[in-house]
Motif scaffolding. Structure first.
Motif, PDB file in Angstrom:
ATOM      1  N   LEU A 406       0.742  -1.243   0.009  1.00  0.00           N
ATOM      2  CA  LEU A 406       0.138   0.160   0.012  1.00  0.00           C
ATOM      3  C   LEU A 406       0.746   1.073   0.155  1.00  0.00           C
ATOM      4  O   LEU A 406       1.781   1.357   0.706  1.00  0.00           O
ATOM      5  N   SER A 407       0.634   2.197  -0.908  1.00  0.00           N
ATOM      6  CA  SER A 407       1.427   3.300  -0.998  1.00  0.00           C
ATOM      7  C   SER A 407       0.529   4.549  -1.056  1.00  0.00           C
ATOM      8  O   SER A 407      -0.543   4.561  -1.446  1.00  0.00           O
ATOM      9  N   SER A 408       1.370   5.762  -0.732  1.00  0.00           N
ATOM     10  CA  SER A 408       0.471   7.056  -0.545  1.00  0.00           C
ATOM     11  C   SER A 408       1.472   8.144  -0.961  1.00  0.00           C
ATOM     12  O   SER A 408       2.572   8.124  -0.582  1.00  0.00           O
ATOM     13  N   SER A 409       0.821   9.341  -1.327  1.00  0.00           N
ATOM     14  CA  SER A 409       1.692  10.368  -1.783  1.00  0.00           C
ATOM     15  C   SER A 409       0.902  11.682  -1.610  1.00  0.00           C
ATOM     16  O   SER A 409      -0.114  11.632  -2.311  1.00  0.00           O
ATOM     17  N   VAL A 410       1.384  12.446  -0.906  1.00  0.00           N
ATOM     18  CA  VAL A 410       0.531  14.035  -1.048  1.00  0.00           C
ATOM     19  C   VAL A 410       1.805  14.933  -1.269  1.00  0.00           C
ATOM     20  O   VAL A 410       2.694  14.918  -0.465  1.00  0.00           O
ATOM     21  N   SER A 411       1.554  15.724  -2.134  1.00  0.00           N
ATOM     22  CA  SER A 411       2.315  16.726  -2.690  1.00  0.00           C
ATOM     23  C   SER A 411       1.910  18.009  -2.874  1.00  0.00           C
ATOM     24  O   SER A 411       0.913  18.072  -3.510  1.00  0.00           O
ATOM     25  N   TYR A 412       2.891  19.342  -2.750  1.00  0.00           N
ATOM     26  CA  TYR A 412       2.437  20.576  -3.033  1.00  0.00           C
ATOM     27  C   TYR A 412       3.701  21.166  -3.404  1.00  0.00           C
ATOM     28  O   TYR A 412       4.759  20.828  -3.065  1.00  0.00           O
ATOM     29  N   SER A 413       3.719  21.834  -4.662  1.00  0.00           N
ATOM     30  CA  SER A 413       4.877  22.413  -5.426  1.00  0.00           C
ATOM     31  C   SER A 413       4.491  23.941  -5.856  1.00  0.00           C
ATOM     32  O   SER A 413       3.241  24.176  -5.953  1.00  0.00           O
ATOM     33  N   LYS A 414       5.566  24.790  -5.865  1.00  0.00           N
ATOM     34  CA  LYS A 414       5.389  26.256  -6.036  1.00  0.00           C
ATOM     35  C   LYS A 414       6.751  26.379  -6.712  1.00  0.00           C
ATOM     36  O   LYS A 414       7.723  26.354  -6.326  1.00  0.00           O
ATOM     37  N   THR A 415       6.301  27.519  -7.926  1.00  0.00           N
ATOM     38  CA  THR A 415       7.540  27.875  -8.772  1.00  0.00           C
ATOM     39  C   THR A 415       7.597  29.331  -8.456  1.00  0.00           C
ATOM     40  O   THR A 415       6.630  30.063  -8.654  1.00  0.00           O
ATOM     41  N   PHE A 416       8.627  29.889  -8.197  1.00  0.00           N
ATOM     42  CA  PHE A 416       8.780  31.388  -7.953  1.00  0.00           C
ATOM     43  C   PHE A 416       9.404  31.961  -9.068  1.00  0.00           C
ATOM     44  O   PHE A 416      10.662  31.568  -9.287  1.00  0.00           O
ATOM     45  N   ASN A 417       8.875  32.777  -9.777  1.00  0.00           N
ATOM     46  CA  ASN A 417       9.336  33.201 -11.059  1.00  0.00           C
ATOM     47  C   ASN A 417      10.365  34.607 -10.756  1.00  0.00           C
ATOM     48  O   ASN A 417      10.021  35.740 -11.120  1.00  0.00           O
ATOM     49  N   ILE A 418      11.716  34.092 -10.364  1.00  0.00           N
ATOM     50  CA  ILE A 418      12.362  35.121  -9.899  1.00  0.00           C
ATOM     51  C   ILE A 418      13.890  34.478 -10.883  1.00  0.00           C
ATOM     52  O   ILE A 418      13.860  33.758 -11.443  1.00  0.00           O
ATOM     53  N   ILE A 419      15.015  35.361 -10.724  1.00  0.00           N
ATOM     54  CA  ILE A 419      16.196  35.180 -11.422  1.00  0.00           C
ATOM     55  C   ILE A 419      17.212  34.801 -10.350  1.00  0.00           C
ATOM     56  O   ILE A 419      17.723  35.683  -9.625  1.00  0.00           O
ATOM     57  N   PRO A 420      17.836  33.644 -10.475  1.00  0.00           N
ATOM     58  CA  PRO A 420      17.225  32.172 -10.965  1.00  0.00           C
ATOM     59  C   PRO A 420      16.097  31.919 -10.414  1.00  0.00           C
ATOM     60  O   PRO A 420      15.843  32.198  -9.195  1.00  0.00           O
ATOM     61  N   GLN A 421      15.298  30.991 -11.139  1.00  0.00           N
ATOM     62  CA  GLN A 421      14.089  30.402 -11.009  1.00  0.00           C
ATOM     63  C   GLN A 421      14.069  29.559  -9.684  1.00  0.00           C
ATOM     64  O   GLN A 421      15.112  28.724  -9.695  1.00  0.00           O
ATOM     65  N   ALA A 422      13.216  29.723  -8.856  1.00  0.00           N
ATOM     66  CA  ALA A 422      13.168  28.604  -7.777  1.00  0.00           C
ATOM     67  C   ALA A 422      12.007  27.832  -7.666  1.00  0.00           C
ATOM     68  O   ALA A 422      10.956  28.154  -8.134  1.00  0.00           O
ATOM     69  N   ARG A 423      12.142  26.709  -6.984  1.00  0.00           N
ATOM     70  CA  ARG A 423      11.071  25.661  -6.918  1.00  0.00           C
ATOM     71  C   ARG A 423      11.053  25.233  -5.400  1.00  0.00           C
ATOM     72  O   ARG A 423      12.182  24.727  -4.985  1.00  0.00           O
ATOM     73  N   LEU A 424       9.832  24.956  -4.940  1.00  0.00           N
ATOM     74  CA  LEU A 424       9.677  24.506  -3.663  1.00  0.00           C
ATOM     75  C   LEU A 424       8.465  23.421  -3.484  1.00  0.00           C
ATOM     76  O   LEU A 424       7.621  23.655  -4.343  1.00  0.00           O
ATOM     77  N   SER A 425       8.828  22.437  -3.110  1.00  0.00           N
ATOM     78  CA  SER A 425       7.837  21.297  -2.810  1.00  0.00           C
ATOM     79  C   SER A 425       7.930  20.613  -1.406  1.00  0.00           C
ATOM     80  O   SER A 425       8.998  20.496  -0.607  1.00  0.00           O
ATOM     81  N   LEU A 426       6.733  20.319  -1.062  1.00  0.00           N
ATOM     82  CA  LEU A 426       6.424  19.561   0.346  1.00  0.00           C
ATOM     83  C   LEU A 426       5.560  18.397  -0.049  1.00  0.00           C
ATOM     84  O   LEU A 426       4.577  18.309  -0.898  1.00  0.00           O
ATOM     85  N   SER A 427       6.172  17.048   0.282  1.00  0.00           N
ATOM     86  CA  SER A 427       5.410  15.930   0.252  1.00  0.00           C
ATOM     87  C   SER A 427       5.619  15.025   1.429  1.00  0.00           C
ATOM     88  O   SER A 427       6.446  15.092   2.217  1.00  0.00           O
ATOM     89  N   ALA A 428       4.464  14.296   1.322  1.00  0.00           N
ATOM     90  CA  ALA A 428       4.526  13.183   2.494  1.00  0.00           C
ATOM     91  C   ALA A 428       4.032  11.911   1.775  1.00  0.00           C
ATOM     92  O   ALA A 428       3.438  11.473   0.975  1.00  0.00           O
ATOM     93  N   THR A 429       5.123  10.810   2.053  1.00  0.00           N
ATOM     94  CA  THR A 429       4.827   9.662   1.371  1.00  0.00           C
ATOM     95  C   THR A 429       4.512   8.552   2.534  1.00  0.00           C
ATOM     96  O   THR A 429       5.001   8.669   3.596  1.00  0.00           O
ATOM     97  N   HIS A 430       4.076   7.258   1.894  1.00  0.00           N
ATOM     98  CA  HIS A 430       3.884   6.340   2.642  1.00  0.00           C
ATOM     99  C   HIS A 430       4.092   4.928   2.089  1.00  0.00           C
ATOM    100  O   HIS A 430       3.651   4.889   1.052  1.00  0.00           O
ATOM    101  N   SER A 431       4.562   3.973   2.498  1.00  0.00           N
ATOM    102  CA  SER A 431       4.837   2.737   1.962  1.00  0.00           C
ATOM    103  C   SER A 431       4.571   1.631   2.949  1.00  0.00           C
ATOM    104  O   SER A 431       5.144   1.559   4.059  1.00  0.00           O
ATOM    105  N   GLN A 432       3.638   0.614   2.793  1.00  0.00           N
ATOM    106  CA  GLN A 432       3.258  -0.270   3.691  1.00  0.00           C
ATOM    107  C   GLN A 432       3.265  -1.859   3.112  1.00  0.00           C
ATOM    108  O   GLN A 432       2.490  -1.948   2.184  1.00  0.00           O
TER     109      GLN A 432
END
Length: 916
Positions: A406-432
């Motif tokens: 059994l597996s799970s994944s919850v993720s959120y990501s956001k891109t910041f349009n700056i120079i240089p471009q930045a990316r942020l992601s938060l995730s929670a995973t589960h493997s059973q």
């Protein structure tokens, strides 16, 4: 005639007093009286005479519809002196009436009748009436419509009465424009999923109908339905409800004993309506009788709903399920399923009595990219008791129990349009693992990165050469890792042993051309690892053992490494001639050599005493067990070699009109890879690693996929199975020793070139449970809605599948999978896995479908998961039987019921689970 305005001057009359003639006296009195009544007269308006309506000539069709405009018969104008007290007459209709007919349109002004004959049409406000004959009485504000006979004496051109969205097709109709009441004979109408026919229909107003001698059905055959409900009295409110009196079910024109004293059917125009879900009756060998899948559906809004279902067994077992779907257009959609079961085996007091609770939580969420292009959020959760799918008493697909993870994944990501471009992601995973009941979770994982930066690129932006291609990045990876078991899930002990760490990396790389034909790349990577806790090893005299003590607090180590690679592409073509069937074979090789170096980081290593004397010291690092690994104790100095190949052929096309040859892929890939340790001493480490070989190809128009992989070890092994520093060929063997092999075949074919099988949606319950998307492990059976059919999507709408001689188009499909695994790590030379699985579906007749999913394990010498499917299309009804004859989940499920959703509770189903 027109009256002329009289003069305002008075008439002067001279009296002769001596004459007393009676005749003259009377005459003078009359004249004086007549003159006085007209002295102060007002204007009399011209009387408006309606113009005659032009009639259509017989046999002549016109494009424009004839019109009759209803107006007042007298129009009164106001005078500046006085207003007339007479009120004008109101028009007999409130709008324009348009009409036409093929044969004739006759107006009888004396009787106030308009008669239309042959393909007559009449339009008034929201009313459309088409019929063979229409008679409009504009004095009584009524219209009559009926059929006409053709030359053979057969009735044709039945009336079609449409008001708003309601359409009625009767034999004849009488309608009043003012009161909106109607009397209809032998009406036929569609209301939602119902086809309704009534001997007499009385339309009380726009929202209420009364029917006498009515029958209603969901059959598409309105005149001769295979079943219908017969009732004498019906109150029908379009778009809301149908209320009937005594109702009897009739099948094939034969009344059945099934009858109800009254019936109520909701007819809401909404897509979903709240209501009860009737349970089904079943029995179990060790849990007694049961009621399953009963509950209530809540249509909470247009954006989300809730279904509450329950099961109950007479031995005390019960189950609850909460299912909710939600969606907002152009924003997001998803569903939530929460399932809980209290399982009791046998009876209290018996030796085999047991009681346990199992549960499962599923959540699926997807966000529309249109909502915010710079951010995204998604979820796919499937967690709960490890044994839920093996022990559940109410499963939609028993095949899900064959899945071990059994597996799970919850993720959120956001891109910041700056120079240089930045990316942020938060995730929670589960493997059973459902077998070992071990659970690995990350709550959460944080990732942050800055896009590549080219510090040496000029203003022209050209990245060419070693120097200008130098680039660097920054990556951050933070993780909170939890390892636990089913019994400790979400308990304090689960969070106590959590491991927290951060990994910072800054890769510096470049790529360039070497000697024109070679592509080279180099990189240097710097890493810094942070941990929230470390360990300290020491010998405990009281326990007479080495123990690990946890040291809480921040600690870190830093590493770096260097790597480089060079590769090229080689093309070779073997031409056989344009007049040959195989004109040419093209071979593409991509050899690559890589080098990687990581120095030793001994400074992060300490020693501990391994016995009470303290004379034997062993090395260890306090970062052992860290989620991002440990610093290396010895140098890593390796060279990697890889070679990939593809083979493509040019063949003469069978189509003689084609001038160009057809390209056919012979081998998608043939990959070989190995590595050599430059610092190997031949004792603790051997120089060459095993060679990994993999290849794959597709045949029969890409319907057969074949994949092969093998591991080849150049070294021999000793009697204990340990690799030794001696080549296998020197030990009397072959050049390589095959240690493992894996071979798979997948073949999907059907009766047509097109794929007629339905593509299962990504959020299909079987897939969310962890099962396969294909039907090698059987098809899912939605126990909450058994109306889903194997016939859905199998035929094009309106296609007649039966020919004159009953040579029916019998569609079929088959999915075939074969897997072979060979192991020879320690000279055991045995096949550890050898199984075949087949799934096939076909139509015995256009109304009968059968299918089977089965297989055989040649190692275990037994039949694998097997499911047999039978279904009969009974037009408005459906009958199905699913049978799983073997294994611990052996069961059968029989269902017969009406397909229509509004009558889904009219069904009979029976299930039997041998071991549940």
């Amino acid at each position: 005639m027109t009256l002329q305005k009289t003069s305002h001057n008075f008439t002067k009359i001279a009296f002769i007093p001596l004459q007393t003639n009676l005749f003259h006296i009377v005459l003078i009195s009359f004249l004086l009286t007549f003159g006085a009544s007209n002295i102060y007269s007002q204007d009399i308006v011209k009387k408006m005479i309606p113009l005659a309506i032009p009639l259509q000539k017989k046999g002549i069709e016109t494009d424009e519809k004839a019109q009759i405009t209803v107006s007042d018969s007298i129009r009164v104008e106001k005078d500046s002196v006085k207003t007339d007290s007479i009120k004008p007459k109101k028009a007999f209709l409130d709008g324009k009436v348009k009409y036409k007919a093929d044969q004739y349109a006759k107006i009888d002004q004396k009787n106030k009748l308009i008669t239309l004959y042959d393909n007559a049409e009449l339009y008034y406000q929201d009313i459309e009436l088409k019929s063979g004959k229409i008679i409009m009485d504009y004095q009584k504000n009524e219209v009559y419509a009926g059929r006409i006979k053709d030359s053979t004496g057969k009735y044709t051109q039945y009336p079609n009465f449409k008001q708003g969205e309601n359409v009625i097709e009767p034999d004849s109709i009488r309608f009043n424009f003012k009161t909106k009441k109607a009397l209809i004979w032998n009406s036929r109408t569609d209301q939602g999923e119902f086809n309704v026919k009534a001997a007499i229909t009385k339309k009380e107003n726009d929202s209420v109908y009364f029917l006498k001698g009515a029958r209603f059905t969901t059959s598409t055959n309105k005149e001769n339905p295979e079943y219908y409900f017969q009732t004498s009295k019906v109150k029908f409110i379009p778009g809301k409800k149908v209320i009937t009196g005594l109702t009897n079910l009739v099948i094939a024109d034969v009344p059945t004993p099934i009858a109800l004293p009254f019936a109520f059917f909701p007819m809401s125009k909404e897509t979903s309506v709240s209501g009860l879900i009737l349970p089904s009756y079943n029995d179990s060998n060790n849990r007694g009788f049961s009621l399953q899948n009963g509950g209530y559906y809540f249509a909470l809004s247009d954006h989300y709903d809730l279904t509450v279902l329950a099961d109950y067994y007479t031995n005390g077992s019960y189950g609850m399920r909460f299912e909710s779907s939600y969606a907002t257009r152009y924003k997001f959609r998803g569903n939530v399923n929460v399932r809980f079961e209290n399982l009791i085996n046998s009876e209290r007091g018996y030796p085999d009595y047991s009681k346990q609770n199992i549960y499962n939580i599923q959540w699926s969420h997807s966000r529309d990219t249109k909502a915010n292009p710079n951010s995204s959020f998604s979820a796919s959760v499937n967690l709960g008791s490890s044994k839920y799918f093996q022990q559940s008493i109410n499963q939609s697909n028993i095949g899900s129990s064959l899945n071990n993870t059994l597996s799970s994944s919850v993720s959120y990501s956001k891109t910041f349009n700056i120079i240089p471009q930045a990316r942020l992601s938060l995730s929670a995973t589960h493997s059973q693992n459902t077998q070992t009941e071990s659970i690995n979770m990350t709550l959460p994982t944080l990732q942050f990165s800055l896009d590549r930066m080219y510090p040496f690129v000029g203003k022209d932006g050209v990245k060419k050469g070693f120097f200008k291609n130098i680039n660097l990045q920054y990556n951050l990876n933070g993780r909170n890792n939890i390892t636990t078991t089913d019994s400790l899930f979400f308990k304090p002990e689960m969070f106590r042993d959590a491991q927290i760490g951060f990994q910072h990396s800054i890769p510096l790389s470049t790529n360039f051309k070497l000697f024109k034909y070679f592509s080279a790349s180099t990189s240097v990577n710097y890493e810094e690892i942070w941990y929230a806790k470390t360990i300290r090893k020491e010998y405990d005299i009281d326990q007479s053992a080495v123990i690990d003590r946890t040291v809480n607090g921040f600690d870190a180590f830093r590493t770096y490494n260097f790597s480089a690679s060079v590769g090229t592409t080689i093309y070779g073509t073997f031409n056989f001639g344009e007049n040959k069937k195989i004109q040419a074979i093209r071979h593409v090789m991509r050899p690559s050599v890589s080098y990687a170096y990581t120095p030793s980081f001994e400074k992060y290593y300490d020693t501990y005493a391994s016995d009470a004397s303290g004379t034997m010291d062993n090395q260890y690092t306090r970062f052992e067990g860290g989620i991002f690994g440990v610093p290396g104790l010895s140098n890593s100095n390796t060279m990697g070699i890889s070679l990939s190949n593809t083979f493509e052929a040019k063949v003469t096309d069978k189509d003689s009109t084609k001038t160009e040859p057809k390209k056919v892929m012979l081998l998608n890939n043939l990959n070989l890879s190995t590595s050599y340790n430059l610092d190997a001493d031949g004792v603790t480490a051997l120089a060459w690693s095993p060679v990994r070989v993999s290849t794959g190809a597709q045949f029969f128009q890409n319907k057969l996929n074949a994949n092969f992989a093998a591991t080849l070890d150049p070294y021999a092994i000793d009697n204990s199975g340990r690799r030794i520093n001696k080549y296998n060929i020197e030990n009397g063997g072959s050049l390589f020793r095959m240690t493992s092999t894996n071979f798979t075949l997948n073949y999907a074919i059907s009766s047509t070139d097109k794929d007629d099988k339905k593509n299962k949606a990504k959020d299909d319950q079987t897939t969310r449970n962890g099962g396969r998307e294909d039907d090698l492990f059987g098809t899912a059976t939605d126990l909450n809605d058994n109306r889903q059919s194997l016939f859905d999507g199998s035929e094009e709408e309106g296609e007649d599948v039966v020919s004159e001689f009953f040579n029916a188009k019998l569609p079929w499909d088959m999915t075939f999978a074969y897997a072979l695994t060979y192991s020879n790590n320690n000279r055991e030379s045995r096949i550890t896995g050898n199984s075949i699985m087949i799934s096939a579906n076909t139509d015995l007749t256009p109304k009968w479908k059968v299918g089977i999913s089965t297989g055989y394990d040649f190692v275990q010498k037994g039949v694998t998961y097997t499911q047999m499917r039978f279904e009969r299309d009974l037009s408005s009804w459906r009958m199905s039987l699913n049978w799983m004859p073997f294994g611990p989940n052996a069961n059968w499920n029989f269902f017969i019921g009406i397909k229509s959703g509004i009558l889904s509770d009219i069904k009979w189903e029976k299930r039997n689970f041998n071991n549940r």
